[in-house]
Design an enzyme around this catalytic site. Structure first.
Site, PDB file in Angstrom:
ATOM      1  N   PRO A 140       0.560  -0.940   0.193  1.00 20.12           N
ATOM      2  CA  PRO A 140       0.175   0.151  -0.236  1.00 20.12           C
ATOM      3  C   PRO A 140       0.809   1.525  -0.115  1.00 20.12           C
ATOM      4  CG  PRO A 140       0.489  -0.937   2.005  1.00 20.12           C
ATOM      5  CD  PRO A 140       0.869  -1.553   1.326  1.00 20.12           C
ATOM      6  N   GLU A 141       2.036   1.020  -0.131  1.00 23.28           N
ATOM      7  CA  GLU A 141       3.038   2.177  -0.390  1.00 23.28           C
ATOM      8  C   GLU A 141       2.650   3.449  -0.894  1.00 23.28           C
ATOM      9  OE1 GLU A 141       6.058  -0.990   0.935  1.00 23.28           O
ATOM     10  OE2 GLU A 141       4.218  -0.987  -0.104  1.00 23.28           O
ATOM     11  N   ILE A 142       1.847   3.164  -2.300  1.00 21.20           N
ATOM     12  CA  ILE A 142       1.587   4.730  -3.351  1.00 21.20           C
ATOM     13  C   ILE A 142       0.841   5.470  -2.813  1.00 21.20           C
ATOM     14  CG2 ILE A 142       0.096   2.845  -4.615  1.00 21.20           C
ATOM     15  CD1 ILE A 142       2.243   4.889  -6.137  1.00 21.20           C
TER      16      ILE A 142
END
Length: 262
Positions: A135-137
């Site tokens: 989920p970094e984006i």
């Protein structure tokens, strides 16, 4: 042997070195204490250990990745700041260099840096209810460390899909993609993991150590002829060990081998 560092428990149970992330209130997120504790344990396992098990507490989350609450390093700059970002890298490298097989037990959500920890293990056993994601984006970030591992496990198209969308994949899909070794019913996870680590702990220590190191070296060798030549040398080395002689003798004598680790 039990070492309780609060956030990470390190315990030797028979021949199994168990590393337990114990931060359920923080979704087992990774902080410096956890990462350094894991690195240190993997770099110098007890002599009696034959296999490493990486696990975490609770049922819902294996590891949510880096603890964002401790990522504010506004008072740290330059090279020091850069070094603080290397915890996951050092753990993955320690898993790779560890002479023992490393098994990851994934029981729930495995996100971001948690995915890197799982992928750094030699074998990943996941509950069928587990899910993986990057989920970094959606936080304005990018899974740089995971990207280095993804390119060694899945196709570039799949890797970019996972990193650009941040979508979660279930355990079954993760198994199809090559991120997971085994998927088992959640109710059977502990039983399956216990049986696996028990079986691994009973294998010939020298063969495991030399075999794992050779596999890693071959994976990093782009030339097939060079890789095969290196494997031939490792084969010659292994066949000269006492454990190899004992294994062959036990086979012909129809008995269980007695490994000495030599």
């Amino acid at each position: 042997m039990t070492v309780d560092g609060g956030d990470l428990r390190v315990e030797l149970a028979g021949a199994v070195l168990i590393l337990t992330i114990d931060r359920e209130a923080r979704r087992n997120a990774l902080n410096d204490a956890v990462l350094e504790g894991m690195r240190a344990a993997l770099a110098a396992p007890p002599e009696a250990a034959r296999v490493v098990l990486v696990r975490s507490v609770g049922d819902r989350v294996f590891c949510a990745g880096a603890d964002l609450a401790v990522m504010d390093n506004s008072e740290v700059t330059g090279l020091e700041l850069h070094e603080t970002r290397g915890g996951v890298r050092r753990v993955v490298e320690a898993m790779r260099d560890c002479p023992l097989p490393v098994v990851a037990r994934v029981q729930g959500l495995c996100l971001a840096g948690g995915t890197a920890i799982a992928m750094g293990a030699d074998i990943v056993v996941a509950a069928e209810t587990a899910a993986f994601g990057l989920p970094e984006i959606d936080r304005g970030l990018w899974p740089f460390m995971v990207s280095a591992l993804l390119t060694r496990h899945v196709s570039p198209k799949i890797a970019m899909d996972l990193m650009l969308t941040g979508r979660r994949v279930g355990a079954a899909e993760a198994r199809e993609l090559g991120l997971v070794s085994r998927v088992v019913p959640a109710a059977d996870l502990d039983k399956e993991v216990d049986e696996l680590v028990g079986a691994l702990a009973a294998k010939a220590p020298v063969a495991v150590r030399l075999g794992k190191a050779a596999f890693v070296a071959a994976s990093d060798t782009p030339s097939l002829p060079l890789a095969l030549t290196a494997m031939q040398a490792q084969l010659s080395l292994l066949t000269q060990t006492a454990d190899a002689a004992e294994g062959v003798a036990a086979f012909f004598e129809k008995r269980q081998p007695r490994w000495t680790g030599r």
